[in-house]
Scaffold this motif. Structure first.
Motif, PDB file in Angstrom:
ATOM      1  N   ILE A 169      23.087 -47.452  53.551  1.00 17.09           N
ATOM      2  CA  ILE A 169      23.160 -49.001  53.064  1.00 17.09           C
ATOM      3  C   ILE A 169      22.170 -49.951  54.243  1.00 17.09           C
ATOM      4  N   THR A 170      21.271 -50.884  53.583  1.00 13.68           N
ATOM      5  CA  THR A 170      20.701 -51.692  54.277  1.00 13.68           C
ATOM      6  C   THR A 170      20.439 -53.258  53.697  1.00 13.68           C
ATOM      7  N   ILE A 171      20.740 -54.145  54.286  1.00 16.92           N
ATOM      8  CA  ILE A 171      20.870 -55.454  53.557  1.00 16.92           C
ATOM      9  C   ILE A 171      19.554 -56.143  54.505  1.00 16.92           C
ATOM     10  N   GLN A 172      18.497 -56.406  54.130  1.00 12.43           N
ATOM     11  CA  GLN A 172      17.421 -56.827  54.625  1.00 12.43           C
ATOM     12  C   GLN A 172      17.534 -58.281  54.906  1.00 12.43           C
ATOM     13  N   ARG A 173      18.101 -59.061  53.777  1.00 13.66           N
ATOM     14  CA  ARG A 173      18.392 -60.493  54.313  1.00 13.66           C
ATOM     15  C   ARG A 173      19.449 -60.794  53.422  1.00 13.66           C
ATOM     16  N   LEU A 174      20.423 -61.749  54.126  1.00 17.29           N
ATOM     17  CA  LEU A 174      21.630 -62.051  53.708  1.00 17.29           C
ATOM     18  C   LEU A 174      21.632 -63.518  54.016  1.00 17.29           C
ATOM     19  N   VAL A 175      21.786 -64.550  53.027  1.00 18.96           N
ATOM     20  CA  VAL A 175      22.159 -65.806  53.296  1.00 18.96           C
ATOM     21  C   VAL A 175      23.330 -66.343  52.472  1.00 18.96           C
ATOM     22  N   ILE A 176      24.388 -67.043  53.441  1.00 20.14           N
ATOM     23  CA  ILE A 176      25.301 -67.510  52.818  1.00 20.14           C
ATOM     24  C   ILE A 176      25.674 -68.881  53.094  1.00 20.14           C
ATOM     25  N   ARG A 177      25.994 -69.722  52.300  1.00 16.21           N
ATOM     26  CA  ARG A 177      26.239 -70.977  52.617  1.00 16.21           C
ATOM     27  C   ARG A 177      27.725 -71.402  52.344  1.00 16.21           C
ATOM     28  N   ALA A 229      14.052 -47.158  46.345  1.00 15.99           N
ATOM     29  CA  ALA A 229      14.714 -46.820  47.301  1.00 15.99           C
ATOM     30  C   ALA A 229      16.081 -46.334  46.497  1.00 15.99           C
ATOM     31  N   LEU A 230      16.436 -46.969  45.554  1.00 13.93           N
ATOM     32  CA  LEU A 230      17.753 -46.336  44.862  1.00 13.93           C
ATOM     33  C   LEU A 230      17.758 -45.132  44.352  1.00 13.93           C
ATOM     34  N   LEU A 231      16.387 -44.922  43.678  1.00 14.65           N
ATOM     35  CA  LEU A 231      16.153 -43.501  43.027  1.00 14.65           C
ATOM     36  C   LEU A 231      16.135 -42.434  43.925  1.00 14.65           C
ATOM     37  N   ARG A 232      15.830 -42.848  45.348  1.00 12.72           N
ATOM     38  CA  ARG A 232      16.013 -41.739  46.416  1.00 12.72           C
ATOM     39  C   ARG A 232      17.531 -41.460  46.974  1.00 12.72           C
ATOM     40  N   GLY A 233      18.226 -42.326  46.347  1.00  9.41           N
ATOM     41  CA  GLY A 233      19.741 -42.420  47.084  1.00  9.41           C
ATOM     42  C   GLY A 233      20.019 -43.353  48.192  1.00  9.41           C
ATOM     43  N   GLU A 234      19.283 -44.324  48.176  1.00 12.30           N
ATOM     44  CA  GLU A 234      19.435 -45.127  49.333  1.00 12.30           C
ATOM     45  C   GLU A 234      19.855 -46.541  48.711  1.00 12.30           C
ATOM     46  N   ILE A 235      20.522 -47.459  49.274  1.00 14.06           N
ATOM     47  CA  ILE A 235      21.072 -48.487  48.898  1.00 14.06           C
ATOM     48  C   ILE A 235      20.262 -49.505  49.883  1.00 14.06           C
ATOM     49  N   ARG A 236      19.098 -49.992  49.287  1.00 13.08           N
ATOM     50  CA  ARG A 236      18.561 -51.122  50.269  1.00 13.08           C
ATOM     51  C   ARG A 236      18.423 -52.379  49.375  1.00 13.08           C
ATOM     52  N   ILE A 237      19.285 -53.287  50.032  1.00 11.27           N
ATOM     53  CA  ILE A 237      19.376 -54.643  49.424  1.00 11.27           C
ATOM     54  C   ILE A 237      18.533 -55.442  49.995  1.00 11.27           C
ATOM     55  N   THR A 238      17.493 -55.889  49.246  1.00  9.41           N
ATOM     56  CA  THR A 238      16.375 -56.603  49.818  1.00  9.41           C
ATOM     57  C   THR A 238      17.030 -58.264  50.364  1.00  9.41           C
TER      58      THR A 238
END
Length: 643
Positions: free
Chosen positions: A148-156, A94-103
């Motif tokens: 921008i997409t953040i598919q999964r975010l975990v903060i403790r 996705a980054l090569l396509r100009g998108e920021i997809r944070i898995t």
């Protein structure tokens, strides 16, 4: 063809060498490359430190012992995010396509600073960095935001700081947060737990079109919050700028515990005024924290209110409301929480502390209509009033109030700025006095409908102290009525006042109050066969009285009339009532007493003249005659000394 094959072979060999060369780079070099790339795609300074691990395909992944993402250039300069342990995965394709997809993003014990300004700037909005860092703002419409997409975010165990211009700073520690956002154009599911105070607060939310929400757009929202003492839910729409609209439901079993869990300690609301809450309303909240409530239904633990309100939430809430109530119980505000019966009793006034801290909970004006209002010492019927509060001084203005068969007007004031005081100016027209006096002072012997007015002021932290400090003045005018426990008609015939009832045609009086003692010296009462006057005092604090009523029959005693004063004294729950016989003689038989005293005096003088052998001259008293006689004898004895 051979040259083509050779060229392809050279390119493959070069690619293999490049990949192997990258893989053979040391960890700190890889970290610098990764941080440089993240800086380019976010426009922020990104620093990766500590032990570093990398993956390249299909996820560009970084694990680091330390990660710091810089803030926007218009902020105070502190990092937007800093953490000691972090892991970030980016979809390389996705980054090569100009998108920021944070898995995935994982962070342990980070500090997160979210900041926004009234002009639309927000530090979570990123753009590319090309030479100079540029931040997207509301005024920079031509700058394209990289998806921008953040598919999964975990903060403790995070420290979360939210600074929205024009609002109070929000800061939470011990925050656990998870975000699932699998589709860039789809909804995001958020779960969080935080501890503004000792108790955990659990939050669950679903936000549609989460990418638009992050860009400041208003999006559909479902929100639930649960903690000790209560829960709150909202179904509607919201934006990151603080705009909210929808259906709100708030239910608490212990509002004090609920507010303490949210970090607002010291809230102890009076019974019936929010100690427990079950509320629903259509709400609109603007970014400058102005709240509008419509279709409001609020059960405050016994008192139910309906209506609409506008509230400013910056600092002490400023309220402007129109409310309707059924039977409104306000005893907890006036009598220390006593729930039944008159505030006066044989044991005296209540010494239970009156908790007036609720007077500091808000400022503003509330127009209130109710079917009935119980103030503890006063019980009112259908009421239309205005309740205004300014820095712990509440004014209860009576505009149209029925009660005790008549109509009340005036105002009642509670002031808790420097200790509790109560006061007011009250007027009553056509009111039945028996019920009014029974509720206000525990007096039930007096009946009759009339008019009254009183101004008063009392100070103290309980009802006993207030009643013992009362000062003020008043007046009363009553038509036909009665006084139970005394028969003034029978009194004039037999001097017997025990039992019975006195019926009068009219009564007027004025009075003054000082340090809890009411004094009166001009009571006038018209009865069928005579009139009556009164003078004395009523000790409101001690619940005692010492009052003398003097009925007078006009056409007896040779048309001089006959007056028989009756002294009423002792506790007002069971007073002693008896005629003052000495006063009867003084008032009615003064001439006869003077003649009798003159006759007795004459007889005594004649007897003294006879026994002492003296003779009085005209106009000389017996005492003077005796004195002259003694002087003459003393002179004769003294002269004998010179013979």
């Amino acid at each position: 063809m051979k040259w083509i094959v050779r060229i392809i072979g050279i390119l493959v060999i070069m690619a293999v060498i490049a990949v192997v060369g990258v893989l053979m780079l040391p960890a700190d070099r890889i970290a610098r490359i990764a941080s440089d790339q993240l800086t380019r795609v976010t426009g922020r300074d990104v620093k990766i430190s500590g032990d570093v691990g990398m993956t390249f395909w299909p996820v560009l992944g970084v694990t680091a012992g330390g990660l710091e993402i810089g803030n926007a250039d218009w902020t105070d300069g502190e990092a937007m995010l800093s953490t000691a342990q972090a892991a970030i995965g980016v979809d390389a394709g996705a980054l090569l396509r100009g998108e920021i997809r944070i898995t995935n993003v994982e962070a342990t014990s980070p500090t997160i600073r979210l900041q926004s300004r009234a002009d639309g700037r927000a530090n979570w909005l990123f753009t590319d960095a090309d030479g100079e860092t540029r931040i997207e703002t509301g005024s920079e419409a031509g700058t394209a935001t990289r998806p921008i997409t953040i598919q999964r975010l975990v903060i403790r165990d995070a420290a979360l700081i939210y600074d929205a211009e024009g609002s109070d700073l929000v800061s939470y520690a011990g925050v656990d947060l998870s975000l699932d956002w699998p589709d860039q154009n789809g909804p995001a599911a958020i779960e969080a737990s935080l501890r503004p105070a000792a108790q955990k607060v659990d939050v669950v939310a679903t936000i549609d079109a989460f990418s638009g929400f992050l860009n400041g757009q208003v999006q559909p929202l479902a929100f639930e919050m649960r903690t000790q003492g209560g829960e709150m839910s909202l179904n509607g729409r919201a934006s990151l700028q603080g705009a909210v609209a929808g259906k709100l439901r708030l239910k608490t079993s212990d509002t004090g515990a609920f507010m303490a869990a949210l970090g607002v300690g010291g809230v102890d609301l009076p019974e019936g005024f929010g100690r427990t809450i079950d509320t629903s309303a259509d709400i609109t909240l603007t970014p400058d924290r102005k709240l509008a409530l419509r279709e409001l239904v609020a059960d405050l633990g016994g008192n139910t209110l309906r209506g609409a309100a506008d509230i400013e939430l910056n600092g002490t809430p400023q309220i402007n409301a129109q409310l309707q109530a059924g039977a409104l119980d306000m005893r907890s505000l006036t009598s220390g929480g006593e729930s039944s019966g008159s505030a006066a009793s044989s044991a005296g006034w209540s010494r239970a502390p009156i908790d007036a801290s609720g007077l500091s909970a808000f400022n503003g004006a509330i127009a209130l209509s109710a079917d009935s209002i119980d103030l503890g010492t006063l019980k009112l019927g259908k009421t239309r009033s205005l309740l205004s509060n300014d820095r712990a001084r509440m004014v209860f203005e009576l505009r149209e109030v029925s009660g005790y068969g008549g109509v009340f007007s005036g105002e009642f004031v509670m002031n808790n700025r420097n200790g509790l005081s109560v006061g007011g100016n009250l007027r009553a027209a056509g009111v039945e006095m028996k019920g009014l006096l029974a509720d206000m002072a525990g007096l039930s012997r007096f009946t009759g409908a009339g008019d009254a007015e009183v101004s008063f002021l009392g100070v103290g932290q309980n009802l006993d102290a207030i009643m013992r400090s009362l000062s003020g003045k008043g007046a009363i005018k009553v038509g036909r009525g009665s006084i139970e426990g005394i028969d003034l008609d029978n009194l004039l015939g037999s001097f017997d006042v025990a039992g019975g009832t006195t019926v009068f045609d009219a009564m007027t009086a004025t009075f003054a109050m000082n340090v809890g003692v009411l004094t009166n010296d001009n009571l006038q009462m018209s009865l069928t066969n005579f009139n009556a006057s009164g003078v004395g005092q009523v000790n409101l604090g001690a619940q005692t009285l010492d009052y003398t009523v003097t009925p007078k029959a006009l056409r007896v005693n040779n048309d001089r009339g006959l007056a028989v004063p009756v002294r009423i004294s002792g506790p007002w729950s069971d007073p002693r009532i008896k005629p003052d016989l000495q006063a009867v003689i003084d008032l009615n038989f003064s001439e006869e007493r003077e003649r009798a005293e003159e006759r007795v005096k004459q007889n005594v003088n004649e007897k003294l003249e006879e026994e002492l052998g003296i003779t009085r001259e005209d106009g000389q008293s017996v005492e003077d005659a005796v004195k002259d006689e003694l002087e003459d004898k003393l002179k004769k004895e003294l002269f004998k000394l010179f013979d």
